[in-house]
Design a protein around this motif. Structure first.
Motif, short mmCIF file in Angstrom:
data_model
loop_
_atom_site.label_atom_id
_atom_site.label_comp_id
_atom_site.label_asym_id
_atom_site.label_seq_id
_atom_site.Cartn_x
_atom_site.Cartn_y
_atom_site.Cartn_z
N ALA A 1 0.86 -1.18 0.00
CA ALA A 1 0.00 0.00 0.00
C ALA A 1 0.89 1.22 0.00
N VAL A 2 0.72 2.09 -1.01
CA VAL A 2 1.59 3.25 -1.15
C VAL A 2 0.80 4.50 -0.85
N CYS A 3 1.33 5.35 0.03
CA CYS A 3 0.62 6.56 0.44
C CYS A 3 0.57 7.52 -0.74
N GLY A 4 -0.61 7.85 -1.18
CA GLY A 4 -0.77 8.67 -2.37
C GLY A 4 -0.07 10.00 -2.26
N GLY A 5 0.81 10.30 -3.21
CA GLY A 5 1.47 11.59 -3.27
C GLY A 5 2.61 11.76 -2.32
N LEU A 6 2.84 10.80 -1.40
CA LEU A 6 3.87 10.97 -0.38
C LEU A 6 5.05 10.04 -0.60
N GLY A 7 4.88 9.03 -1.45
CA GLY A 7 5.98 8.12 -1.76
C GLY A 7 6.34 7.18 -0.63
N CYS A 8 5.46 7.01 0.37
CA CYS A 8 5.78 6.12 1.48
C CYS A 8 5.02 4.81 1.33
N ALA A 9 5.59 3.72 1.77
CA ALA A 9 4.99 2.41 1.61
C ALA A 9 4.85 1.74 2.95
N GLN A 10 3.72 1.08 3.16
CA GLN A 10 3.56 0.29 4.36
C GLN A 10 4.34 -1.01 4.21
N PRO A 11 5.08 -1.39 5.23
CA PRO A 11 5.82 -2.66 5.16
C PRO A 11 4.85 -3.83 5.16
N PRO A 12 5.28 -5.00 4.70
CA PRO A 12 4.40 -6.17 4.70
C PRO A 12 3.90 -6.48 6.11
N ALA A 13 2.64 -6.87 6.20
CA ALA A 13 2.05 -7.26 7.48
C ALA A 13 1.73 -8.75 7.52
N ASP B 1 10.37 -2.39 14.78
CA ASP B 1 10.17 -2.92 13.43
C ASP B 1 9.54 -4.30 13.52
N TYR B 2 8.57 -4.52 12.65
CA TYR B 2 7.88 -5.81 12.59
C TYR B 2 8.00 -6.38 11.18
N SER B 3 8.14 -7.69 11.10
CA SER B 3 8.07 -8.40 9.83
C SER B 3 7.31 -9.69 10.07
N PRO B 4 6.48 -10.13 9.11
CA PRO B 4 5.81 -11.42 9.28
C PRO B 4 6.77 -12.60 9.31
N GLU B 5 8.02 -12.35 8.96
CA GLU B 5 9.04 -13.41 8.97
C GLU B 5 9.95 -13.33 10.19
N ALA C 1 -7.39 -6.14 7.99
CA ALA C 1 -6.71 -7.39 7.64
C ALA C 1 -5.23 -7.32 7.98
N ARG C 2 -4.60 -6.16 7.76
CA ARG C 2 -3.19 -5.99 8.12
C ARG C 2 -3.01 -6.11 9.63
N LEU C 3 -3.87 -5.44 10.39
CA LEU C 3 -3.75 -5.50 11.85
C LEU C 3 -3.93 -6.93 12.35
N ALA C 4 -4.88 -7.65 11.77
CA ALA C 4 -5.09 -9.04 12.18
C ALA C 4 -3.82 -9.87 11.96
N CYS C 5 -3.13 -9.66 10.84
CA CYS C 5 -1.90 -10.40 10.57
C CYS C 5 -0.81 -10.05 11.57
N ILE C 6 -0.65 -8.76 11.85
CA ILE C 6 0.40 -8.33 12.78
C ILE C 6 0.21 -8.99 14.14
#
Length: 285
Positions: free
Chosen positions: A14-26, A193-197, A230-235
């Motif tokens: 998911a990329v923040c519109g106009g800001l160039g930031c990306a949410q890390p994988p959840a 920092d969180y990663s699903p791995e 859904a992202r929060l549930a995965c985290i």
């Protein structure tokens, strides 16, 4: 507060519109997590999850939180003249703002009197936010914590639970140095920092403290759309499966955010408004 931002799905991120930031994988590839609501503790109820963010800024540090039945508080520290001072900024030394006087001594006194902080046998969490790094603050903090038998103790790979657990947060190098250099200690650390791995929890790393806006895109009050839920549930599912607890910081300080956190089993609900969270938790199912 976080205003809703437009979200674009690009290559699975998911990329923040106009800001160039990306949410890390959840989520892991193909993972669909099942939300597990927070259960009431048989003694502490939902107050077990109540966390006083920047607790030392209240009129009566620690005691205001205890009066509102919080089971977790956070104190920022600097090294000031060889002593640990509680503050968000490095101010002139004041003995009344020391980590020991504000937190460790009164907590130990309560444990000595009743066996636990609230006298109910339920464990308590003290988050110590290291606002600076360096070997001196690490070694000073380690030596100070060793004085307090109430604290959960780590001996190599073995964790011996105590009435109060210290979780180190803040400066990444400092908290890692303390748990790496001192195999026998009275503290564990978190990760920002969180990663699903991520690997399973161990005696050093047992918690996450995640910036809400880095992982979730919310309304100004904390409501989440379906993709963000859904992202929060995965985290939460992945963190708990690996044996870690989760808190979010810089989250909306609002009942909508607290409601979502309870719905998805977030372990710590942070606030600066002790009374409002106390009232909310009393009425939560």
């Amino acid at each position: 507060m976080y205003a809703r931002k437009p979200v674009i799905v690009l290559l699975g991120l998911a990329v923040c519109g106009g800001l160039g930031c990306a949410q890390p994988p959840a989520c892991r590839e193909g993972q669909v997590a099942t939300p597990v609501s927070a259960q009431r503790h048989p003694v502490a109820g939902h107050h077990l999850r109540a966390h006083a963010h920047n607790d030392y800024e209240h009129e009566r540090p620690l005691f205001d939180a205890l009066d509102h039945r919080f089971y977790s508080v956070e104190a920022d520290i600097f090294l000031n003249g060889g002593k640990l001072a509680v503050s968000h900024r490095n101010l002139p030394w004041d003995s009344k703002r020391s980590l020991e006087e504000l937190y460790l001594e009164p907590l130990q006194a309560r444990v000595d009197a009743t066996g636990s902080v609230h006298g109910d046998g339920v464990p308590f969490t003290l988050w110590i936010d290291l606002k600076e790094g360096g070997r001196e603050i690490v070694d000073t903090l380690h030596a100070v914590l060793e004085k307090y038998p109430m604290l959960t103790r780590v001996d190599g790979d073995e964790v011996l639970p105590g009435p109060v657990t210290v979780v180190l947060t803040g400066d990444d190098k400092a908290k890692r140095d303390l748990v790496t250099r001192h195999s026998q200690r009275r503290a564990v650390r978190d990760s920002n920092d969180y990663s699903p791995e991520d690997p399973p929890a161990d005696s050093a790393w047992g918690y996450y403290a995640l910036r809400w806006g880095d992982y979730l895109d919310a309304s100004s009050t904390g409501q989440l759309d379906a993709s963000q839920r859904a992202r929060l549930a995965c985290i939460i599912e992945n963190a708990h499966a690996q044996g870690r607890k989760v808190r979010f910081f810089d989250a909306p300080d609002h009942p909508d955010a607290w409601r979502v956190a309870l719905e998805f089993g977030v372990d710590f609900l942070g606030t600066d408004d002790l009374r409002s969270l106390d009232t909310f938790l009393d009425g939560a199912p």
